[in-house]
Write a protein that holds these residues in place. Structure first.
Motif, PDB file in Angstrom:
ATOM      1  N   UNK A 122       0.908  -1.209   0.081  1.00 20.19           N
ATOM      2  CA  UNK A 122       0.113   0.015  -0.071  1.00 20.19           C
ATOM      3  C   UNK A 122       0.951   1.231  -0.019  1.00 20.19           C
ATOM      4  N   UNK A 123       2.190   1.223   0.212  1.00 19.11           N
ATOM      5  CA  UNK A 123       2.993   2.410   0.136  1.00 19.11           C
ATOM      6  C   UNK A 123       3.054   2.801  -1.501  1.00 19.11           C
ATOM      7  N   UNK A 124       3.082   4.018  -1.609  1.00 20.95           N
ATOM      8  CA  UNK A 124       3.417   5.041  -2.783  1.00 20.95           C
ATOM      9  C   UNK A 124       4.507   4.245  -3.236  1.00 20.95           C
ATOM     10  N   UNK A 125       4.725   3.870  -4.596  1.00 23.27           N
ATOM     11  CA  UNK A 125       5.975   3.660  -5.350  1.00 23.27           C
ATOM     12  C   UNK A 125       6.879   4.803  -5.522  1.00 23.27           C
ATOM     13  N   UNK A 126       6.084   5.582  -6.387  1.00 27.08           N
ATOM     14  CA  UNK A 126       6.690   7.220  -6.518  1.00 27.08           C
ATOM     15  C   UNK A 126       5.401   7.886  -6.625  1.00 27.08           C
ATOM     16  N   UNK A 127       5.562   9.081  -6.636  1.00 29.22           N
ATOM     17  CA  UNK A 127       4.285  10.068  -6.880  1.00 29.22           C
ATOM     18  C   UNK A 127       3.958   9.946  -8.191  1.00 29.22           C
ATOM     19  N   UNK A 128       2.540  10.022  -8.146  1.00 31.43           N
ATOM     20  CA  UNK A 128       1.881  10.052  -9.525  1.00 31.43           C
ATOM     21  C   UNK A 128       2.226  11.351 -10.649  1.00 31.43           C
ATOM     22  N   UNK A 129       3.055  10.850 -11.550  1.00 36.17           N
ATOM     23  CA  UNK A 129       3.308  12.037 -12.589  1.00 36.17           C
ATOM     24  C   UNK A 129       2.054  12.393 -13.346  1.00 36.17           C
ATOM     25  N   UNK A 130       1.363  13.613 -12.594  1.00 35.41           N
ATOM     26  CA  UNK A 130       0.196  14.268 -13.247  1.00 35.41           C
ATOM     27  C   UNK A 130       0.478  14.789 -14.649  1.00 35.41           C
ATOM     28  N   UNK A 131       1.708  15.495 -14.784  1.00 30.73           N
ATOM     29  CA  UNK A 131       1.675  16.145 -16.088  1.00 30.73           C
ATOM     30  C   UNK A 131       1.955  15.073 -17.302  1.00 30.73           C
ATOM     31  N   UNK A 132       2.451  14.002 -16.716  1.00 29.79           N
ATOM     32  CA  UNK A 132       2.851  12.954 -17.970  1.00 29.79           C
ATOM     33  C   UNK A 132       1.111  12.116 -18.286  1.00 29.79           C
ATOM     34  N   UNK A 133       0.474  11.930 -17.256  1.00 31.89           N
ATOM     35  CA  UNK A 133      -0.896  11.512 -17.581  1.00 31.89           C
ATOM     36  C   UNK A 133      -1.920  12.857 -18.238  1.00 31.89           C
ATOM     37  N   UNK A 134      -1.753  13.938 -18.063  1.00 27.04           N
ATOM     38  CA  UNK A 134      -2.124  15.171 -18.629  1.00 27.04           C
ATOM     39  C   UNK A 134      -1.629  15.169 -20.390  1.00 27.04           C
ATOM     40  N   UNK A 135      -0.320  14.927 -20.320  1.00 28.02           N
ATOM     41  CA  UNK A 135       0.135  14.812 -21.755  1.00 28.02           C
ATOM     42  C   UNK A 135      -0.217  13.751 -22.344  1.00 28.02           C
ATOM     43  N   UNK A 136      -0.583  12.547 -21.641  1.00 25.53           N
ATOM     44  CA  UNK A 136      -0.992  11.343 -22.326  1.00 25.53           C
ATOM     45  C   UNK A 136      -2.209  11.690 -22.945  1.00 25.53           C
ATOM     46  N   UNK A 137      -3.128  12.089 -22.035  1.00 24.41           N
ATOM     47  CA  UNK A 137      -4.449  12.366 -22.310  1.00 24.41           C
ATOM     48  C   UNK A 137      -4.635  13.349 -23.764  1.00 24.41           C
ATOM     49  N   UNK A 138      -3.827  14.356 -23.657  1.00 27.90           N
ATOM     50  CA  UNK A 138      -3.808  14.998 -24.795  1.00 27.90           C
ATOM     51  C   UNK A 138      -3.436  14.655 -26.193  1.00 27.90           C
ATOM     52  N   UNK A 170     -10.354  12.966 -17.890  1.00 27.86           N
ATOM     53  CA  UNK A 170     -11.883  13.475 -18.200  1.00 27.86           C
ATOM     54  C   UNK A 170     -11.508  14.789 -18.437  1.00 27.86           C
ATOM     55  N   UNK A 171     -10.804  15.685 -17.575  1.00 32.61           N
ATOM     56  CA  UNK A 171     -10.537  17.075 -17.423  1.00 32.61           C
ATOM     57  C   UNK A 171     -10.339  17.721 -19.091  1.00 32.61           C
ATOM     58  N   UNK A 172      -9.304  16.742 -19.698  1.00 34.17           N
ATOM     59  CA  UNK A 172      -8.940  16.893 -21.185  1.00 34.17           C
ATOM     60  C   UNK A 172      -9.931  16.329 -22.217  1.00 34.17           C
TER      61      UNK A 172
END
Length: 518
Positions: A122-138, A170-172
């Motif tokens: 349950x410990x985070x592996x590394x923080x979620x890369x939100x910018x990378x997710x947004x770039x993928x969505x675009x 969904x924001x994108x």
């Protein structure tokens, strides 16, 4: 309550009209190339005998092989965007790495692997890369892709990354169809990702199929809510089914198993469903199909999610026999049996011809198989018997004899006596057991996930609460929901008294009630 049950198979389309537990009418005819026309004709046939003063149909339940066929045929699949949140740990094997080449090409994924996810504890592996997710969505949006599958490392334990990533996507892409892996699969990254991406690739077809069925119902003059059958022996509102088409995989055999339970009143038995092309053997546990608890391949893709424990056999009413070699199958004439089998004036020797020659059933013109050598007929029947016995033995969990319910249009192929079987049961309407199973099905809700930082009783209570909510969203009447089964397994290597809890509930359909479907 009046219901129409329809099961569209590769060989036959079956339909029944029931009122409560009374079968009012039924029909079985070969599946046509225009599936929707067949649905319209089936509905019109089963309702034709009803007087004008008869009450209206309350609901229509439809079982379809559309989604399984799409995967097997590599057709009608949408291009998907795949976002895996597992870097840097999950970099070695890209999404769809174990898919057959032709299926991967049909889906043509646009894949992204980003940092994030959790450890097994349950410990985070590394923080979620939100910018990378947004770039993928675009980039997915710019490619014109509408379906997105999101998979995060150990998301069945902690859903945080997938939920947040979905919000970003969904924001994108406000109109995107998004599948989150923790809602479908279990622990096992690749298998869970596989079923997520299969679901994403099928969602467009799911919506088109539901729209086509709605149009067919309107054309047939039936104005009632309709449901699609699922692979746990229950039904779900059509709108919900469109979002989760993978739950319709293998729903045909499970419809037959539920129909067998309905026709016999048995809750613990083995069922063999003999169709025109194949047979499926499964076990009833508590009146519902036993669930598989291991990896199941769908169209060559390894998946790990809710699927029935079934054993398919290349044995059906249209199975082709090579008289010279004395071999049975695996090929079948399928829906062409009425034109290609010997008893119907064709030139292909099938298992139906053997059954007619042996006097097991009266179908077609028996004179057309009178020339068959009786030694050959007996030898082939013995081989069929051995095939069934071997398959039953593989599905049994003990050496004791089991009751075997024979259903399906080709059930005449099942011998009266079999080793390892205490009794072979044959029932009225066995030929349309699949449509009956669809017609009388209930609505289910299921939760299978890991809970931690709470007591065992609290974890089970929370799982049951979630399962009940899912049943209501799927179309169940709240006051009728009951607990079907509960299972919890402590996970010693996780902190916080973690345990995997699986809860399944069932309830009656909430007819004529307006609901908000998430």
């Amino acid at each position: 309550m009046k219901r129409i049950g329809i099961d569209v198979g590769g060989t036959n389309t079956d339909a029944v009209l029931i009122d409560g537990e009374t079968v009012l009418s039924s029909i079985k005819f070969p599946t046509t190339a225009d599936v929707m026309k067949g649905v319209v004709d089936a509905i019109r046939h089963v309702t034709a005998s009803q007087p004008a003063s008869a009450s209206q149909v309350d609901a229509v339940m439809i079982g379809t092989t559309h989604f399984t066929n799409a995967v097997v045929e590599r057709a009608r699949l949408e291009r998907v965007g795949a976002i895996r949140i597992a870097m840097p740990a999950g970099a070695s094997l890209p999404p769809m790495v174990d898919w057959p080449d032709d299926l991967r090409e049909a889906v043509d994924p646009l894949s992204f692997m980003v940092e994030g996810g959790h450890e097994y504890d349950g410990r985070p592996l590394v923080p979620l890369d939100r910018d990378a997710v947004r770039d993928a969505a675009m980039r997915i949006r710019d490619a014109g892709i509408q379906s997105v599958g999101i998979t995060a490392l150990f998301s069945p334990l902690t859903t945080e990354c997938e939920v947040e990533a979905a919000e970003i996507v969904r924001s994108v892409m406000p109109d995107a169809r998004i599948t989150l892996s923790h809602t479908l699969g279990r622990i096992g990254l690749l298998e869970r990702e596989n079923v997520t991406l299969l679901n994403a690739a099928l969602q467009g077809l799911g919506q088109r199929t539901v729209d086509a069925f709605a149009k067919a119902l309107k054309e047939s003059g039936v104005h009632a809510p309709f449901y699609l059958t699922q692979n746990d022996g229950t039904v779900v509102l059509a709108e919900v089914a469109a979002a989760n088409p993978v739950y319709s995989f293998a729903s045909g055999p499970t419809n037959s198993m539920r129909g067998a339970a309905f026709l016999t009143g048995l809750k613990e038995a083995m069922v063999i469903d003999v169709g025109g092309t194949t047979s499926d053997i499964g076990c009833l546990v508590g009146g519902f199909p036993r669930e598989a608890n291991n990896v199941v391949e769908v169209g060559g893709v390894r998946t790990l999610f809710r699927m029935p424990d079934l054993l398919p056999m290349a044995l059906g009413g249209g199975t082709i026999i090579d008289a010279e070699k004395g071999t049975i199958g695996p090929r079948s004439v399928g829906y062409r049996i009425t034109s290609e089998a010997l008893v119907f004036g064709g030139s292909t020797l099938t298992t139906t011809d053997i059954a007619v020659a042996a006097g097991l059933v009266e179908i077609g013109d028996r004179d057309r198989v009178s020339h068959l050598d009786q030694t050959l007929v007996s030898t082939l029947l013995k081989r069929i018997e051995q095939m069934v016995e071997d398959s039953v033995d593989r599905m049994k969990t003990s050496a004791d004899g089991v009751e075997l319910i024979a259903v399906g249009g080709g059930s005449f192929l099942i011998p009266e006596k079999l080793n390892g079987v205490s009794e072979v049961l044959r029932v009225e309407h066995a030929g349309v057991a699949n449509a009956l199973g669809a017609a009388m099905a209930q609505v289910s809700g299921e939760v299978d996930q890991v809970f931690s930082e709470m007591s065992r009783d609290a974890a089970i209570a929370e799982a049951e609460k979630l399962a009940r909510q899912r049943a209501i969203e799927a179309g169940a009447q709240p006051g009728t929901i009951s607990l079907l089964d509960t299972e919890d397994i402590p996970i010693a290597y996780l902190p916080g008294d973690a345990r995997r809890v699986r809860v399944r509930v069932v309830g009656d359909i909430a007819f004529n009630e307006k609901r908000e479907v998430a």
